[in-house]
Design a protein around this motif. Structure first.
Motif, short mmCIF file in Angstrom:
data_model
loop_
_atom_site.label_atom_id
_atom_site.label_comp_id
_atom_site.label_asym_id
_atom_site.label_seq_id
_atom_site.Cartn_x
_atom_site.Cartn_y
_atom_site.Cartn_z
N ILE A 1 0.84 -1.20 0.00
CA ILE A 1 0.00 0.00 0.00
C ILE A 1 0.88 1.24 0.00
O ILE A 1 1.95 1.26 0.60
N SER A 2 0.42 2.28 -0.68
CA SER A 2 1.03 3.60 -0.53
C SER A 2 -0.06 4.65 -0.38
O SER A 2 -1.20 4.44 -0.80
N PHE A 3 0.34 5.76 0.21
CA PHE A 3 -0.60 6.84 0.52
C PHE A 3 0.10 8.16 0.28
O PHE A 3 1.27 8.32 0.63
N ALA A 4 -0.60 9.12 -0.30
CA ALA A 4 -0.05 10.47 -0.46
C ALA A 4 -1.16 11.50 -0.36
O ALA A 4 -2.25 11.31 -0.91
N TYR A 5 -0.86 12.57 0.35
CA TYR A 5 -1.82 13.66 0.54
C TYR A 5 -1.08 14.99 0.38
O TYR A 5 -0.04 15.20 1.00
N VAL A 6 -1.60 15.84 -0.48
CA VAL A 6 -1.03 17.18 -0.65
C VAL A 6 -2.16 18.20 -0.60
O VAL A 6 -3.31 17.90 -0.95
N MET A 7 -1.84 19.41 -0.18
CA MET A 7 -2.85 20.45 -0.04
C MET A 7 -2.18 21.81 -0.13
O MET A 7 -0.96 21.90 -0.18
N ASN A 8 -2.97 22.88 -0.15
CA ASN A 8 -2.36 24.21 -0.20
C ASN A 8 -2.68 25.10 0.99
O ASN A 8 -2.06 26.15 1.16
N GLN A 9 -3.63 24.71 1.84
CA GLN A 9 -3.84 25.43 3.09
C GLN A 9 -3.11 24.69 4.19
O GLN A 9 -3.54 23.64 4.65
N MET A 10 -1.97 25.24 4.59
CA MET A 10 -1.12 24.56 5.56
C MET A 10 -1.71 24.60 6.96
O MET A 10 -2.48 25.50 7.31
N GLU A 11 -1.34 23.59 7.76
CA GLU A 11 -1.55 23.61 9.20
C GLU A 11 -0.23 24.04 9.83
O GLU A 11 0.79 24.12 9.15
N VAL A 12 -0.22 24.30 11.13
CA VAL A 12 1.00 24.70 11.82
C VAL A 12 1.68 23.46 12.38
O VAL A 12 1.05 22.63 13.03
N GLY A 13 2.98 23.33 12.10
CA GLY A 13 3.74 22.22 12.65
C GLY A 13 4.50 21.47 11.58
O GLY A 13 4.28 21.65 10.39
N ALA A 14 5.42 20.61 12.04
CA ALA A 14 6.26 19.85 11.13
C ALA A 14 5.74 18.44 10.89
O ALA A 14 6.20 17.77 9.98
N LEU A 15 4.80 17.98 11.71
CA LEU A 15 4.27 16.62 11.60
C LEU A 15 2.83 16.66 11.13
O LEU A 15 2.16 17.71 11.18
N PRO A 16 2.29 15.53 10.66
CA PRO A 16 0.94 15.52 10.10
C PRO A 16 -0.12 15.96 11.10
O PRO A 16 0.03 15.77 12.32
N GLY A 17 -1.21 16.52 10.57
CA GLY A 17 -2.33 16.97 11.39
C GLY A 17 -3.58 16.16 11.14
O GLY A 17 -3.56 15.13 10.45
N ALA A 18 -4.68 16.65 11.67
CA ALA A 18 -5.94 15.91 11.65
C ALA A 18 -6.43 15.61 10.24
O ALA A 18 -7.06 14.56 10.00
N LYS A 19 -6.15 16.52 9.30
CA LYS A 19 -6.71 16.33 7.95
C LYS A 19 -6.20 15.05 7.30
O LYS A 19 -6.97 14.29 6.70
N SER A 20 -4.91 14.78 7.42
CA SER A 20 -4.36 13.57 6.81
C SER A 20 -4.46 12.36 7.72
O SER A 20 -4.74 11.24 7.27
N ILE A 21 -4.27 12.56 9.03
CA ILE A 21 -4.33 11.43 9.96
C ILE A 21 -5.72 10.80 9.94
O ILE A 21 -5.87 9.57 9.99
N GLY A 22 -6.74 11.63 9.84
CA GLY A 22 -8.09 11.10 9.77
C GLY A 22 -8.32 10.22 8.55
O GLY A 22 -9.03 9.21 8.61
N LEU A 23 -7.70 10.58 7.43
CA LEU A 23 -7.81 9.76 6.22
C LEU A 23 -7.17 8.39 6.44
O LEU A 23 -7.72 7.36 6.05
N ILE A 24 -5.99 8.40 7.07
CA ILE A 24 -5.25 7.15 7.30
C ILE A 24 -6.02 6.25 8.27
O ILE A 24 -6.15 5.04 8.05
N GLU A 25 -6.55 6.84 9.32
CA GLU A 25 -7.30 6.06 10.31
C GLU A 25 -8.51 5.39 9.67
O GLU A 25 -8.83 4.23 9.97
N ARG A 26 -9.18 6.08 8.78
CA ARG A 26 -10.38 5.52 8.16
C ARG A 26 -10.04 4.47 7.11
O ARG A 26 -10.82 3.54 6.88
N PHE A 27 -8.89 4.60 6.49
CA PHE A 27 -8.49 3.57 5.52
C PHE A 27 -8.08 2.29 6.23
O PHE A 27 -8.42 1.19 5.79
N TYR A 28 -7.34 2.43 7.34
CA TYR A 28 -6.82 1.25 8.05
C TYR A 28 -7.73 0.85 9.22
O TYR A 28 -7.25 0.41 10.25
N GLN A 29 -9.01 0.99 9.07
CA GLN A 29 -9.90 0.63 10.17
C GLN A 29 -9.98 -0.88 10.33
O GLN A 29 -9.79 -1.63 9.38
N ALA A 30 -10.23 -1.31 11.56
CA ALA A 30 -10.30 -2.75 11.85
C ALA A 30 -11.50 -3.36 11.13
O ALA A 30 -12.56 -2.73 11.04
#
Length: 390
Positions: A361-390
């Protein structure tokens, strides 16, 4: 092998759409692949705040430090071609590197961010490649290599670039990437964007620091004068404003730490190739022995620059593993999904790409409205959590 639940892609789609309604998304794409096939691509929104240009599957965006994954792979491939192991001294290909007590520093130290070269004592402009390389050569490590970990936010790209240039004889890491990976795969991703692609690039916008986020250790260190974090993100100096990354000269320069420009599909395809062991359509693009290095942890520490536990394989991040015997075994977080073999790299503001070779599997997410910080935020983490649900 993990198979997405019947409703997983629908749940990913719902979260993606909610990003625009409740999480401030402006324009974005997500690309998910399995077994070399893109199983989902969502693209929506606008390329600018005036909403004059629609965002679609072909939209390109600056991806900041998500560039480091492709850049690290270029270094690893060049080392493989030269038959040089990771524990070999850097001076084997870069004799001038020995100055400042760096004679014993290895490629593994650079790739694991344990070299102590994250901040330079000399103030040199990021635009002057030769001056930056000279400053790196003269720099004394900030700690004994291998004893401490500190994310080399900017210098990492110059280190990778110079190694590739010296081994291959090419003019830049970006040129090597295009020749060996980008063109053979037909990737919609560049480290040094050609002028012909400039009209496809979205305008990016900075995030806002919220009161709730203001107490985070990284943001405090980043905004405090003289800290290692602030020194690191300003070394070499220049390109400190988000608006600088809306300039064609920045896209063309090919900064290997943070200058990549591409689509979610392009980054997703890059990691899809790695998730298949380095092959694409039956052709070997990357030797399997090189791909294996990307899943083998080299360092996990409380990172002195990012101010949180970070794990690194050879130039890519992995999710850190619980070290406390009183904690249940497993990952401390799942930015790269549940697999212990997964690897990738985030970019400032929230973009994220990774490979999960255990499940192809591979995953990629890009956007133009940045969040603050160097690590992923809710917008992308939520996508990953819903893809890898039990």
């Amino acid at each position: 092998m993990y198979q997405p639940a019947p409703h997983a892609l629908a749940d990913v789609t719902t979260w993606f759409e909610e990003n625009f309604h409740t999480r401030g998304e402006l324009g974005a794409s997500v690309s998910i692949w399995q077994n070399g096939v893109e199983i989902l691509n969502l693209s929506h929104g606008h390329m600018d705040r005036s909403r004059s240009r629609a965002w679609d599957v072909d939209t390109l965006a600056p991806v900041w430090s998500a560039t480091k994954g492709p850049a690290a792979l270029c270094c690893l491939m060049a080392l493989h071609e030269a038959n040089l192991p990771l524990d070999c001294p850097v001076s084997e290909v870069w004799p001038e590197f020995v100055v400042g007590g760096k004679a014993a520093m290895t490629f593994a130290h650079l790739l694991s961010h344990t070299a102590g070269l994250c901040a330079l004592d000399e103030r040199v402009p990021i635009f002057n490649y030769e001056a930056v390389i000279d400053a790196i050569e003269q720099q004394t490590p900030l700690w004994e290599p291998g004893t401490k970990q500190g994310y080399h936010a900017r210098t990492f790209g110059f280190l990778m670039d110079e190694i590739v240039r010296r081994i291959t004889g090419l003019e830049s890491l970006g040129e090597y990437f295009r020749e060996t990976i980008g063109s053979p795969l037909g990737l919609d991703f560049w480290i040094g964007l050609p002028s012909a692609q400039h009209d496809r690039v979205a305008c990016i916008y900075p995030g806002k620091i919220s009161i709730a986020g203001g107490d985070q250790p990284f943001l405090k260190a980043f905004s405090t004068s003289g800290t290692l974090t602030q020194r690191t993100f300003g070394s070499p100096m220049g390109l400190n404003a988000v608006s600088d990354f809306n300039q064609p000269e920045t896209w063309k320069a090919g900064y290997a730490s943070m200058g990549g420009v591409g689509s979610a599909r392009g980054l997703g395809q890059f990691y899809a190739m790695l998730a298949q062991g380095g092959t694409w359509n039956g052709r070997e693009i990357v030797p399997a022995s090189v791909v294996a290095l990307l899943s083998e942890p080299l360092s996990q520490q409380d990172d002195s620059v990012l101010c949180t536990p970070i794990a690194f394989a050879a130039g890519v991040m992995q999710d850190p593993i619980h070290q406390d015997p009183e904690q249940p075994p497993g990952k401390m977080r799942q930015h790269f999904g549940p697999s212990l073999k997964a690897f990738g790299h985030p970019g400032a503001g929230g973009c994220l790409a990774f490979a999960d070779p255990e499940n192809a599997i591979s995953f990629a997410y890009v956007m133009n409205q940045m969040e603050v910080g160097a690590l992923p935020g809710a917008k992308s983490i939520g996508l990953i959590e819903r893809f890898y649900q039990a």
